[in-house]
Enzyme design. Structure first.
Site, PDB file in Angstrom:
ATOM      1  N   LYS A 190       0.810  -1.237   0.000  1.00 19.12           N
ATOM      2  CA  LYS A 190       0.000   0.000   0.000  1.00 19.12           C
ATOM      3  C   LYS A 190       0.840   1.283   0.000  1.00 19.12           C
ATOM      4  O   LYS A 190       0.549   2.197  -0.779  1.00 19.12           O
ATOM      5  CB  LYS A 190      -0.964  -0.025   1.200  1.00 19.12           C
ATOM      6  CG  LYS A 190      -2.002   1.092   1.202  1.00 19.12           C
ATOM      7  CD  LYS A 190      -3.171   0.824   0.272  1.00 19.12           C
ATOM      8  CE  LYS A 190      -4.094  -0.176   0.906  1.00 19.12           C
ATOM      9  NZ  LYS A 190      -5.220  -0.596   0.129  1.00 19.12           N
ATOM     10  N   CYS A 383      44.162  14.973   7.259  1.00 24.21           N
ATOM     11  CA  CYS A 383      43.845  16.384   7.467  1.00 24.21           C
ATOM     12  C   CYS A 383      43.950  16.728   8.953  1.00 24.21           C
ATOM     13  O   CYS A 383      45.058  16.873   9.459  1.00 24.21           O
ATOM     14  CB  CYS A 383      42.473  16.692   6.873  1.00 24.21           C
ATOM     15  SG  CYS A 383      42.290  18.410   6.446  1.00 24.21           S
ATOM     16  N   HIS A 509      42.702  14.568   1.386  1.00 23.15           N
ATOM     17  CA  HIS A 509      41.716  13.512   1.672  1.00 23.15           C
ATOM     18  C   HIS A 509      41.770  12.420   0.608  1.00 23.15           C
ATOM     19  O   HIS A 509      41.013  12.473  -0.365  1.00 23.15           O
ATOM     20  CB  HIS A 509      40.311  14.117   1.719  1.00 23.15           C
ATOM     21  CG  HIS A 509      40.069  14.993   2.899  1.00 23.15           C
ATOM     22  ND1 HIS A 509      39.524  14.519   4.078  1.00 23.15           N
ATOM     23  CD2 HIS A 509      40.329  16.300   3.101  1.00 23.15           C
ATOM     24  CE1 HIS A 509      39.448  15.514   4.943  1.00 23.15           C
ATOM     25  NE2 HIS A 509      39.913  16.605   4.387  1.00 23.15           N
ATOM     26  N   GLU A 511      40.626   9.556   0.678  1.00 21.39           N
ATOM     27  CA  GLU A 511      39.431   8.710   0.653  1.00 21.39           C
ATOM     28  C   GLU A 511      38.453   9.087  -0.470  1.00 21.39           C
ATOM     29  O   GLU A 511      37.686   8.255  -0.934  1.00 21.39           O
ATOM     30  CB  GLU A 511      38.714   8.718   2.012  1.00 21.39           C
ATOM     31  CG  GLU A 511      38.013  10.012   2.413  1.00 21.39           C
ATOM     32  CD  GLU A 511      38.923  11.008   3.138  1.00 21.39           C
ATOM     33  OE1 GLU A 511      40.156  10.964   2.915  1.00 21.39           O
ATOM     34  OE2 GLU A 511      38.390  11.841   3.905  1.00 21.39           O
TER      35      GLU A 511
HETATM   36  N1  GLN Z   1      39.903  21.748  11.005  1.00 20.63           N
HETATM   37  C1  GLN Z   1      41.079  21.598  10.234  1.00 20.63           C
HETATM   38  C2  GLN Z   1      41.273  22.719   9.220  1.00 20.63           C
HETATM   39  O1  GLN Z   1      40.378  23.457   8.950  1.00 20.63           O
HETATM   40  C3  GLN Z   1      41.086  20.261   9.532  1.00 20.63           C
HETATM   41  C4  GLN Z   1      40.078  20.175   8.441  1.00 20.63           C
HETATM   42  C5  GLN Z   1      39.828  18.770   7.992  1.00 20.63           C
HETATM   43  O2  GLN Z   1      40.182  17.831   8.688  1.00 20.63           O
HETATM   44  N2  GLN Z   1      39.155  18.621   6.867  1.00 20.63           N
HETATM   45  O3  GLN Z   1      42.353  22.856   8.694  1.00 20.63           O
END
Ligand code: GLN
Length: 536
Positions: A190, A383, A509, A511
């Site tokens: 439904k 980061c 990053h 990832e």
């Molecule tokens: N806070 C940190 C910065 O602005 C790391 C940023 C993050 O890990 N993407 O540089």
């Protein structure tokens, strides 16, 4: 060829619309078509960058520095088509541009309205995708939210118009719904009937239904759904709950002939399909032996969506290294409070400190990094995780107890991490970080060079703070390896521990570019190091 597929959702959210849209993209690619994915997000924020992870989950960053919805990450993992700012449309962007045009007098005195001005803006953005990427055969447009939401209406109206104008052979509607199971074990159709009715009220007749259901729908239920919804019975598909991995979904859809039916609906002659890469992936999934436990130490740990790409990258590494990776989510605030870090981390084989913002839990992350360094456990910092590695080294090796990042302690005596020079006068929050892809040059004799196998790489950034160059000499003298730099040498991009099995942290990053068939090199080598340290 210029075809459009609009993917909408009904009944409720979180049914896996992004994965379903991505799987359709993967299957069409497996038949040799060039696919481009687009996400329409109905929120008024201009992009996802200013939203809290609690509200929105991960912010996925593209090469051109767009801060987008996490679904773009799914698109990137399932399909090969280029993704950039143009592939992420938000209500905020649409209104911003319509209002700017109104101020410039572009509407020639007209009263500016949702229909046609907002819908025209949405349409022109969708139609621009194949014009800019001219090799595009099919554009798959995922409409965020659920049919019936006020915010989604302009997008569904734009989809209706595109379907009408392009013709139903060139533009089709795929609608994803839920088939709940009630206490008696019975499946209920439904809500799906009602959801399709809502689509029809918007002027869209779905061509294809994908029903999220605990089990595969039988003929009887599919017939019933088809009858009530004007959808052909062979166009009613199941997306069953699975216990393996989301990467099995393209195979499950293919077994039900979803790609074949989509091609038929779009008048595309059947093409040879090659889903071997997905089958191989599932073989690797089943062939994994043994297990390692990775402690992911951060905040926002209770929400999986915060670090979707990161968890996926770990999974890709697990496939490549032939070992299961269990991710243990550790709230760094808990480590901060405890005097007994060992007991919390006792069965952890490696530590990953992901990206993040703000002061909360920082000292817990520093404790985790110290634990990994002094116990010879592999460590990967991303980061913020690189900032943590620097702070930990400065405090515990150099003995600068006060060392910190100016993000957390503006008045620290040892600001080993500080604001990037280009950020000093930045006032606005939205879209102003160091964003997107840029080049990094790896030094000889480093983990990062070994992982990538090449000196020059390009990875994506999203940060405001950075290694403070005034401390380069102190860091090098005390043994820390500065393992990679920007091509001009101005910024440190990677640091590594000496005399340690594997400890590396990067400012970018990795990832975001990890794929199920090609894990991000640093994730792969991190897991490989964990595996060999554990001797499994
Ligand atoms: N806070 C940190 C910065 O602005 C790391 C940023 C993050 O890990 N993407 O540089």
């Amino acid at each position: 060829m210029n075809k459009f597929i609009f993917v909408s959702g009904g009944v409720c959210s979180s049914l896996g619309k992004g994965v379903a849209a991505s799987s359709i993209g993967a299957l069409l690619e497996s038949r040799g078509l060039n696919v481009r994915m687009v996400k329409c997000d109905p929120y008024i924020n201009v992009d996802a960058g200013t939203m809290s992870p609690y509200q929105h989950g991960e912010v996925y960053v593209t090469d051109d520095g767009a801060e987008t919805d996490l679904d773009l990450g799914n698109y990137a993992r399932f399909t090969k088509g280029r993704l950039r700012q143009a592939n992420s449309i938000t209500t905020g962007q649409v209104y911003e541009s319509v209002i700017r045009k109104e101020r410039e007098g572009k509407y020639l005195g007209k009263c500016v309205q949702v229909i046609p001005h907002i819908t025209d803006e949405i349409k022109s953005r969708v139609l621009a995708v194949p014009k800019e990427d001219t090799d595009t055969d099919v554009v798959i447009v995922e409409i965020g939210g659920t049919v019936g939401d006020i915010e989604s209406i302009p997008y569904l109206e734009a989809a209706r118009q595109v379907i009408h104008e392009q013709g139903r052979i060139n533009a089709i509607s795929v609608h994803l719904t839920l088939i709940p199971e009630v206490a008696s074990g019975e499946l209920k159709t439904k809500p799906t009937q009602h959801s399709v009715k809502s689509m029809q009220e918007m002027g869209i007749q779905p061509d294809i239904l994908i029903c999220r259901s605990p089990v595969m729908l039988d003929e009887l239920n599919r017939k019933k759904i088809a009858q009530f919804t004007n959808v052909d019975i062979d166009a009613v598909f199941t997306s069953p709950n699975i216990s393996t991995t989301i990467y099995q979904i393209p195979i499950i859809f293919h077994e039900q002939k979803l790609d074949q039916i989509i091609l038929r609906k779009m008048g595309v002659e059947s093409r040879h399909s090659d889903i071997r890469p997905w089958n191989t992936l599932m073989e690797r999934f089943s062939a994994r032996k043994g297990k390692v436990r990775i402690g992911v130490v951060g905040k926002y740990m209770e929400i999986h969506d915060t670090y979707t790409s990161l968890y996926e990258a770990l999974f890709h590494a697990s496939l490549e290294c032939g070992i299961e990776v269990e991710t243990v989510k550790i709230d760094s605030s808990n480590l901060e409070k405890t005097g007994n870090v060992d007991s919390i981390l006792s069965d952890i084989d490696g530590i990953l400190v992901p990206g993040g913002f703000g002061e909360r839990g920082i000292n817990g992350m520093v404790k985790a990094a110290q634990w990994a360094r002094t116990n010879n456990k592999p460590y990967l910092g991303i980061c913020l995780g690189m900032h943590i590695m620097l702070i930990e080294w400065a405090r515990n090796v150099l003995g600068w107890n006060d060392a910190d990042s100016t993000e957390f302690a503006p008045d620290t005596k040892y600001p080993v991490v500080s604001l990037l020079e280009e950020q000093v006068n930045v006032k606005n929050y939205g879209g102003t970080m160091r964003l997107g892809s840029s080049e990094t040059v790896n030094e000889e004799g480093t983990h990062i060079l070994a992982a990538y196998g090449m000196k020059k790489i390009a990875e994506r950034h999203r940060h405001r703070y950075e290694f403070s160059n005034q401390y380069r000499e102190d860091m090098i003298k005390s043994g820390l390896k500065l393992a990679a730099f920007t091509p001009d040498g101005a910024l440190v991009e990677c640091v590594e521990w000496p005399d340690h099995p594997w400890g590396a942290a990067v400012q970018f990053h990795p990832e975001f570019k990890s794929r199920p068939t090609a894990a991000a090199p640093l994730f792969r080598d991190f897991i490989a190091a964990v595996k060999s340290a554990k001797k499994v």
